[in-house]
Design a protein around this motif. Sequence first.
Motif, mmCIF file in Angstrom:
data_model
loop_
_atom_site.group_PDB
_atom_site.id
_atom_site.type_symbol
_atom_site.label_atom_id
_atom_site.label_comp_id
_atom_site.label_asym_id
_atom_site.label_seq_id
_atom_site.Cartn_x
_atom_site.Cartn_y
_atom_site.Cartn_z
ATOM 1 N N PRO A 60 -6.486 -4.108 -13.354
ATOM 2 C CA PRO A 60 -7.536 -5.137 -13.378
ATOM 3 C C PRO A 60 -7.473 -5.946 -12.081
ATOM 4 N N GLY A 61 -8.562 -6.530 -11.673
ATOM 5 C CA GLY A 61 -8.559 -7.308 -10.429
ATOM 6 C C GLY A 61 -8.424 -6.390 -9.233
ATOM 7 N N ILE A 62 -7.448 -6.677 -8.391
ATOM 8 C CA ILE A 62 -7.198 -5.811 -7.231
ATOM 9 C C ILE A 62 -6.588 -4.516 -7.766
ATOM 10 N N ASP A 63 -7.316 -3.421 -7.608
ATOM 11 C CA ASP A 63 -6.835 -2.146 -8.141
ATOM 12 C C ASP A 63 -5.954 -1.429 -7.118
ATOM 13 N N GLY A 64 -5.495 -0.244 -7.479
ATOM 14 C CA GLY A 64 -4.614 0.522 -6.606
ATOM 15 C C GLY A 64 -5.231 0.848 -5.255
ATOM 16 N N TRP A 65 -6.518 1.081 -5.242
ATOM 17 C CA TRP A 65 -7.201 1.394 -3.977
ATOM 18 C C TRP A 65 -7.222 0.164 -3.071
ATOM 19 N N GLY A 66 -7.446 -1.019 -3.650
ATOM 20 C CA GLY A 66 -7.423 -2.260 -2.872
ATOM 21 C C GLY A 66 -6.041 -2.556 -2.323
ATOM 22 N N LEU A 67 -5.019 -2.291 -3.131
ATOM 23 C CA LEU A 67 -3.645 -2.474 -2.649
ATOM 24 C C LEU A 67 -3.335 -1.514 -1.512
ATOM 25 N N LEU A 68 -3.800 -0.286 -1.632
ATOM 26 C CA LEU A 68 -3.586 0.696 -0.561
ATOM 27 C C LEU A 68 -4.189 0.184 0.742
ATOM 28 N N ASP A 69 -5.402 -0.329 0.685
ATOM 29 C CA ASP A 69 -6.052 -0.864 1.891
ATOM 30 C C ASP A 69 -5.206 -1.977 2.500
ATOM 31 N N TYR A 70 -4.722 -2.887 1.660
ATOM 32 C CA TYR A 70 -3.899 -3.993 2.140
ATOM 33 C C TYR A 70 -2.632 -3.469 2.817
ATOM 34 N N LEU A 71 -1.963 -2.516 2.181
ATOM 35 C CA LEU A 71 -0.719 -1.973 2.728
ATOM 36 C C LEU A 71 -0.958 -1.264 4.053
ATOM 37 N N GLN A 72 -2.045 -0.535 4.159
ATOM 38 C CA GLN A 72 -2.338 0.192 5.396
ATOM 39 C C GLN A 72 -2.660 -0.750 6.545
ATOM 40 N N GLU A 73 -3.235 -1.909 6.231
ATOM 41 C CA GLU A 73 -3.638 -2.863 7.273
ATOM 42 C C GLU A 73 -2.503 -3.799 7.686
ATOM 43 N N ASN A 74 -1.420 -3.837 6.906
ATOM 44 C CA ASN A 74 -0.319 -4.745 7.178
ATOM 45 C C ASN A 74 0.770 -3.993 7.932
ATOM 46 N N GLU A 75 1.008 -4.381 9.172
ATOM 47 C CA GLU A 75 1.953 -3.656 10.024
ATOM 48 C C GLU A 75 3.360 -3.579 9.415
ATOM 49 N N ARG A 76 3.844 -4.659 8.816
ATOM 50 C CA ARG A 76 5.182 -4.682 8.229
ATOM 51 C C ARG A 76 5.295 -3.747 7.024
ATOM 52 N N LEU A 77 4.216 -3.558 6.300
ATOM 53 C CA LEU A 77 4.248 -2.799 5.055
ATOM 54 C C LEU A 77 3.675 -1.388 5.167
ATOM 55 N N SER A 78 3.028 -1.082 6.261
ATOM 56 C CA SER A 78 2.295 0.186 6.356
ATOM 57 C C SER A 78 3.183 1.429 6.304
ATOM 58 N N GLY A 79 4.456 1.304 6.633
ATOM 59 C CA GLY A 79 5.335 2.468 6.626
ATOM 60 C C GLY A 79 6.053 2.712 5.308
ATOM 61 N N ILE A 80 5.861 1.825 4.339
ATOM 62 C CA ILE A 80 6.529 1.985 3.039
ATOM 63 C C ILE A 80 5.834 3.107 2.269
ATOM 64 N N PRO A 81 6.598 4.053 1.736
ATOM 65 C CA PRO A 81 5.980 5.116 0.933
ATOM 66 C C PRO A 81 5.245 4.521 -0.275
ATOM 67 N N ARG A 82 4.030 5.038 -0.498
ATOM 68 C CA ARG A 82 3.174 4.558 -1.579
ATOM 69 C C ARG A 82 2.843 5.734 -2.485
#
Length: 126
Positions: A60-82
């Motif tokens: 609900p709210g921010i779904d998995g696809w929205g979280l993926l977008d956030y993670l990909q755009e965040n330099e510190r978090l973009s390398g974490i396996p999802r």
Amino acid sequence: MSTANWQVLIIEDEPDNMELVQGILEYNGIRTIPVMTGEEALEVLQGTTPTLILIDLALPGIDGWGLLDYLQENERLSGIPRVAMTAYHTASQAHKAVEAGFDAYIPKPIDAASLVSDLESIVNSK
């Protein structure tokens, strides 16, 4: 990296699924951070860099696809396996998830026998 040093963020809104995944990981000595919404995950990620992130696609709210977008755009978090998780499994959904940037896709119900080894392969390939 030994799984004993892991910290896995689990984002799952279904209590039974959360209990199962968290139980499997903790039984295998893996520390978990359980949250039930995308919004909670964003709060946790402000001060934590987990080893791996398990994301239910249908939140609900921010779904998995929205979280993926956030993670990909965040330099510190973009390398974490999802890893995407969903009960609405189809081959096209799995393909879409990997094409979008998830490192792997796990259909529900979760296969308890192979979950940890599957996650080890994902982390070790990064």
